[in-house]
Scaffold this motif. Structure first.
Motif, PDB file in Angstrom:
ATOM      1  N   LEU A 130       0.843  -1.194   0.000  1.00 57.47           N
ATOM      2  CA  LEU A 130       0.000   0.000   0.000  1.00 57.47           C
ATOM      3  C   LEU A 130       0.879   1.245   0.000  1.00 57.47           C
ATOM      4  CD1 LEU A 130      -2.923   1.088   0.150  1.00 57.47           C
ATOM      5  CD2 LEU A 130      -2.686   1.059   2.654  1.00 57.47           C
ATOM      6  N   GLU A 131       0.658   2.109  -0.986  1.00 56.51           N
ATOM      7  CA  GLU A 131       1.444   3.330  -1.128  1.00 56.51           C
ATOM      8  C   GLU A 131       0.525   4.537  -1.289  1.00 56.51           C
ATOM      9  OE1 GLU A 131       4.631   3.803  -0.887  1.00 56.51           O
ATOM     10  OE2 GLU A 131       5.346   1.745  -0.900  1.00 56.51           O
ATOM     11  N   PRO A 132       0.885   5.675  -0.688  1.00 56.34           N
ATOM     12  CA  PRO A 132       0.127   6.899  -0.926  1.00 56.34           C
ATOM     13  C   PRO A 132       0.585   7.535  -2.240  1.00 56.34           C
ATOM     14  CG  PRO A 132       1.938   7.370   0.543  1.00 56.34           C
ATOM     15  CD  PRO A 132       1.974   5.881   0.256  1.00 56.34           C
ATOM     16  N   VAL A 133      -0.300   8.255  -2.878  1.00 62.44           N
ATOM     17  CA  VAL A 133       0.061   9.035  -4.060  1.00 62.44           C
ATOM     18  C   VAL A 133      -0.730  10.330  -3.970  1.00 62.44           C
ATOM     19  CG1 VAL A 133      -1.692   8.015  -5.581  1.00 62.44           C
ATOM     20  CG2 VAL A 133       0.399   8.922  -6.560  1.00 62.44           C
ATOM     21  N   TYR A 134      -0.175  11.394  -4.484  1.00 65.70           N
ATOM     22  CA  TYR A 134      -0.791  12.700  -4.285  1.00 65.70           C
ATOM     23  C   TYR A 134      -1.426  13.254  -5.540  1.00 65.70           C
ATOM     24  CZ  TYR A 134       1.003  12.105   0.267  1.00 65.70           C
ATOM     25  OH  TYR A 134       1.234  11.582   1.510  1.00 65.70           O
ATOM     26  N   CYS A 135      -1.885  12.441  -6.395  1.00 66.75           N
ATOM     27  CA  CYS A 135      -2.812  12.723  -7.482  1.00 66.75           C
ATOM     28  C   CYS A 135      -2.600  11.685  -8.559  1.00 66.75           C
ATOM     29  CB  CYS A 135      -2.685  14.126  -8.073  1.00 66.75           C
ATOM     30  SG  CYS A 135      -4.095  14.473  -9.178  1.00 66.75           S
ATOM     31  N   LEU A 136      -3.680  11.077  -8.952  1.00 66.34           N
ATOM     32  CA  LEU A 136      -3.649  10.113 -10.043  1.00 66.34           C
ATOM     33  C   LEU A 136      -4.236  10.710 -11.320  1.00 66.34           C
ATOM     34  CD1 LEU A 136      -4.671   6.897  -8.088  1.00 66.34           C
ATOM     35  CD2 LEU A 136      -2.463   7.358  -9.161  1.00 66.34           C
ATOM     36  N   GLY A 137      -4.651  11.979 -11.255  1.00 69.44           N
ATOM     37  CA  GLY A 137      -5.215  12.628 -12.430  1.00 69.44           C
ATOM     38  C   GLY A 137      -6.600  12.119 -12.784  1.00 69.44           C
ATOM     39  N   ASN A 138      -7.282  11.590 -11.818  1.00 64.43           N
ATOM     40  CA  ASN A 138      -8.619  11.016 -12.029  1.00 64.43           C
ATOM     41  C   ASN A 138      -9.615  11.728 -11.114  1.00 64.43           C
ATOM     42  OD1 ASN A 138     -10.175   9.074 -13.407  1.00 64.43           O
ATOM     43  ND2 ASN A 138     -10.145   7.702 -11.647  1.00 64.43           N
ATOM     44  N   CYS A 139      -9.429  13.020 -10.966  1.00 58.89           N
ATOM     45  CA  CYS A 139     -10.116  13.815  -9.944  1.00 58.89           C
ATOM     46  C   CYS A 139     -11.637  13.748 -10.024  1.00 58.89           C
ATOM     47  CB  CYS A 139      -9.649  15.261 -10.021  1.00 58.89           C
ATOM     48  SG  CYS A 139      -7.862  15.429  -9.808  1.00 58.89           S
ATOM     49  N   ALA A 140     -12.192  13.684 -11.206  1.00 59.02           N
ATOM     50  CA  ALA A 140     -13.651  13.666 -11.351  1.00 59.02           C
ATOM     51  C   ALA A 140     -14.256  12.336 -10.923  1.00 59.02           C
ATOM     52  CB  ALA A 140     -14.038  13.969 -12.797  1.00 59.02           C
ATOM     53  N   LEU A 141     -13.410  11.321 -10.742  1.00 60.72           N
ATOM     54  CA  LEU A 141     -13.913   9.985 -10.410  1.00 60.72           C
ATOM     55  C   LEU A 141     -13.361   9.469  -9.092  1.00 60.72           C
ATOM     56  CD1 LEU A 141     -13.640   8.392 -13.957  1.00 60.72           C
ATOM     57  CD2 LEU A 141     -15.674   9.345 -12.875  1.00 60.72           C
ATOM     58  N   GLY A 142     -13.084  10.365  -8.161  1.00 59.86           N
ATOM     59  CA  GLY A 142     -12.527   9.964  -6.877  1.00 59.86           C
ATOM     60  C   GLY A 142     -13.546   9.308  -5.978  1.00 59.86           C
ATOM     61  N   PRO A 143     -13.092   8.641  -4.946  1.00 63.12           N
ATOM     62  CA  PRO A 143     -11.698   8.352  -4.636  1.00 63.12           C
ATOM     63  C   PRO A 143     -11.128   7.317  -5.602  1.00 63.12           C
ATOM     64  CG  PRO A 143     -13.117   7.350  -2.970  1.00 63.12           C
ATOM     65  CD  PRO A 143     -13.994   8.125  -3.898  1.00 63.12           C
ATOM     66  N   SER A 144      -9.859   7.500  -5.907  1.00 60.51           N
ATOM     67  CA  SER A 144      -9.199   6.668  -6.911  1.00 60.51           C
ATOM     68  C   SER A 144      -8.034   5.888  -6.321  1.00 60.51           C
ATOM     69  CB  SER A 144      -8.668   7.547  -8.042  1.00 60.51           C
ATOM     70  OG  SER A 144      -9.726   8.190  -8.700  1.00 60.51           O
TER      71      SER A 144
END
Length: 175
Positions: A130-144
């Motif tokens: 499990l890793e955190p990431v600070y944006c997957l570029g899928n903002c309109a479909l969060g949580p991602s």
């Protein structure tokens, strides 16, 4: 008086395997002529080996005529680069504001609880990291979340459990 230097190899810890050494050197040979090759080389090594072995850092530094500190600095600065083998599947959970606003904190708590790990941790069976990431570029479909290289949006706790079940099944070799 002899100029022979004795090196305590046990103090160096686990050594990089011959296969890993060959992979790292092959990648360096293939990519070092491009402009600013360090990050592409690190990505390629991680793709091939699964992580950036600490023993590979001096090899890469030598091949690129960089200091070990320069290569280590890049590896340790960017969160995407892993320095240990971790799980067979890497789950990146988005922690950016857009995902936070639509339920990521609850999904994060659920993920940590059900997997039994915190961020940067690997499940006991070795299947999932499990890793955190600070944006997957899928903002309109969060949580991602992203599992390996596959992006998933609007992930509920239930959907997370289904995805982890599937990931564990593929890690165990069953479809």
């Amino acid at each position: 008086m002899s100029n022979v230097q004795i090196i305590n190899t046990k103090a160096l810890g686990p050594m990089i395997s011959r296969v890993q050494t060959d992979a790292v050197l092959g990648i360096c040979a293939q990519l070092k002529s491009m402009a600013a090759p360090l990050i592409p080389i690190l990505h390629a090594v991680q793709e091939k080996v699964g992580f950036i072995p600490k023993e590979a850092v001096p090899l890469i530094a030598r091949e690129l005529n960089l200091s070990v500190a320069e290569v280590h600095g890049v590896v340790s600065f960017y969160h995407y680069f892993r320095q240990d083998s971790g799980g067979r599947h890497i789950v990146h959970l988005c922690r950016a504001e857009a995902c936070q606003a639509v339920g990521a904190p609850g999904l994060e708590a659920h993920a940590k609880r059900t997997l039994g790990v915190d961020f940067h941790g690997t499940t006991r069976d070795g299947a999932i990291r499990l890793e955190p990431v600070y944006c997957l570029g899928n903002c309109a479909l969060g949580p991602s979340i992203m599992i390996d290289h596959e992006l998933h949006g609007r992930v509920s706790a239930e959907r997370f459990d289904e995805l982890m079940h599937d990931a564990r099944a593929t890690a165990a070799g069953t479809p």
